[in-house]
Design an enzyme around this catalytic site. Structure first.
Site, PDB file in Angstrom:
ATOM      1  N   LYS A  11       0.817  -1.218   0.000  1.00  0.00           N
ATOM      2  CA  LYS A  11       0.000   0.000   0.000  1.00  0.00           C
ATOM      3  C   LYS A  11       0.858   1.279   0.000  1.00  0.00           C
ATOM      4  CE  LYS A  11      -3.930  -2.165   2.341  1.00  0.00           C
ATOM      5  NZ  LYS A  11      -4.963  -1.976   3.400  1.00  0.00           N
ATOM      6  N   TYR A  51     -12.387  -2.130  -3.663  1.00  0.00           N
ATOM      7  CA  TYR A  51     -12.875  -2.285  -2.288  1.00  0.00           C
ATOM      8  C   TYR A  51     -14.403  -2.160  -2.197  1.00  0.00           C
ATOM      9  CZ  TYR A  51      -8.267  -2.346   0.013  1.00  0.00           C
ATOM     10  OH  TYR A  51      -7.018  -2.694   0.468  1.00  0.00           O
ATOM     11  N   ASN A 114      -1.996   0.331   6.712  1.00  0.00           N
ATOM     12  CA  ASN A 114      -1.449  -0.905   7.278  1.00  0.00           C
ATOM     13  C   ASN A 114      -0.560  -1.693   6.300  1.00  0.00           C
ATOM     14  OD1 ASN A 114      -3.483  -1.844   5.663  1.00  0.00           O
ATOM     15  ND2 ASN A 114      -4.483  -3.103   7.214  1.00  0.00           N
ATOM     16  N   HIS A 117      -2.250  -5.441   1.716  1.00  0.00           N
ATOM     17  CA  HIS A 117      -3.565  -6.100   1.614  1.00  0.00           C
ATOM     18  C   HIS A 117      -3.316  -7.516   1.121  1.00  0.00           C
ATOM     19  CE1 HIS A 117      -7.655  -7.074   0.383  1.00  0.00           C
ATOM     20  NE2 HIS A 117      -7.108  -7.566  -0.714  1.00  0.00           N
ATOM     21  N   GLU A 128      -9.735 -10.949  -7.173  1.00  0.00           N
ATOM     22  CA  GLU A 128      -8.788  -9.845  -6.981  1.00  0.00           C
ATOM     23  C   GLU A 128      -7.584  -9.962  -7.916  1.00  0.00           C
ATOM     24  OE1 GLU A 128      -9.928  -8.904  -2.322  1.00  0.00           O
ATOM     25  OE2 GLU A 128      -7.904  -9.568  -2.794  1.00  0.00           O
TER      26      GLU A 128
HETATM   27  P1  CMP Z   1      -7.350  -4.529   3.881  1.00  0.00           P
HETATM   28  O1  CMP Z   1      -6.896  -5.890   4.233  1.00  0.00           O
HETATM   29  O2  CMP Z   1      -6.765  -3.869   2.700  1.00  0.00           O
HETATM   30  O3  CMP Z   1      -8.947  -4.565   3.682  1.00  0.00           O
HETATM   31  C1  CMP Z   1      -9.775  -3.454   3.940  1.00  0.00           C
HETATM   32  C2  CMP Z   1      -9.035  -2.328   4.569  1.00  0.00           C
HETATM   33  O4  CMP Z   1      -9.821  -1.364   5.214  1.00  0.00           O
HETATM   34  C3  CMP Z   1      -8.148  -2.872   5.671  1.00  0.00           C
HETATM   35  O5  CMP Z   1      -7.085  -3.601   5.126  1.00  0.00           O
HETATM   36  C4  CMP Z   1      -7.773  -1.605   6.411  1.00  0.00           C
HETATM   37  O6  CMP Z   1      -6.630  -0.979   5.874  1.00  0.00           O
HETATM   38  C5  CMP Z   1      -8.979  -0.733   6.154  1.00  0.00           C
HETATM   39  N1  CMP Z   1      -9.680  -0.522   7.420  1.00  0.00           N
HETATM   40  C6  CMP Z   1     -10.239  -1.453   8.193  1.00  0.00           C
HETATM   41  N2  CMP Z   1     -10.756  -0.881   9.296  1.00  0.00           N
HETATM   42  C7  CMP Z   1     -10.501   0.437   9.195  1.00  0.00           C
HETATM   43  C8  CMP Z   1     -10.775   1.555  10.009  1.00  0.00           C
HETATM   44  N3  CMP Z   1     -11.420   1.403  11.168  1.00  0.00           N
HETATM   45  N4  CMP Z   1     -10.360   2.760   9.610  1.00  0.00           N
HETATM   46  C9  CMP Z   1      -9.709   2.897   8.418  1.00  0.00           C
HETATM   47  N5  CMP Z   1      -9.422   1.866   7.593  1.00  0.00           N
HETATM   48  C10 CMP Z   1      -9.807   0.650   7.985  1.00  0.00           C
END
Ligand code: CMP
Length: 140
Positions: A11, A51, A114, A117, A128
């Site tokens: 990311k 998403y 984070n 993904h 995906e």
């Molecule tokens: P990912 O595995 O990419 O799938 C969905 C994403 O939404 C997740 O990782 C997080 O990065 C994001 N996400 C989940 N919860 C939150 C939150 N409370 N606030 C912001 N982003 C979120």
């Protein structure tokens, strides 16, 4: 266990900090092979499509904005039980809950930013992967 393929995205928070190589090393050390990889800058609309399953969540707009804020590296990882193995290597979605040594424990900045993904199941992995790659671009 069967050989699987899963979709991984490095990311914007991680590409901004030049962490692609360090993250790829974690995958390879875990026995996952990077069988396709491309660096792209998603539009917010493309991120929204990817998403779409989260469209009703309160963080959806912020998530799409973030994913379009800088380049990402989309990749296909291959290996035995690759879907679960990748999730293990990534660690919990929220870095505060991620086990030591995982990508998110080491590199993620917050639950939103984070670093990586990974697909969560065989059906989503197939969907995906085809979002980012044509079959001819995946070389095992
Ligand atoms: P990912 O595995 O990419 O799938 C969905 C994403 O939404 C997740 O990782 C997080 O990065 C994001 N996400 C989940 N919860 C939150 C939150 N409370 N606030 C912001 N982003 C979120």
């Amino acid at each position: 266990m069967a050989i699987e393929r899963t979709l991984s995205i490095i990311k914007p928070d991680a590409t901004n900090r030049n962490l692609t190589g360090k993250i790829n090393a974690k995958f390879e050390e875990a026995g996952l092979r990077i069988v396709a990889q491309k660096r792209i800058h998603l539009t917010k609309e493309q991120a929204g499509k990817f998403y779409a399953v989260h469209a009703e969540r309160p963080f959806y707009d912020e998530l799409c904005e973030f994913m379009a804020s800088a380049p990402v590296v989309a990749q296909v990882l291959e290996g035995e039980g690759a879907i679960a193995k990748n999730r293990e290597v990534m660690g919990a979605t929220n870095p505060a809950d991620a086990e030591a040594g995982t990508i998110r424990a080491e590199f993620a900045e917050s639950v939103g930013e984070n670093s990586v993904h990974g697909s969560d199941a065989p059906e989503t992995a197939a969907e995906e992967i085809s979002f980012f790659f044509a079959g001819i671009e995946i070389v095992g």
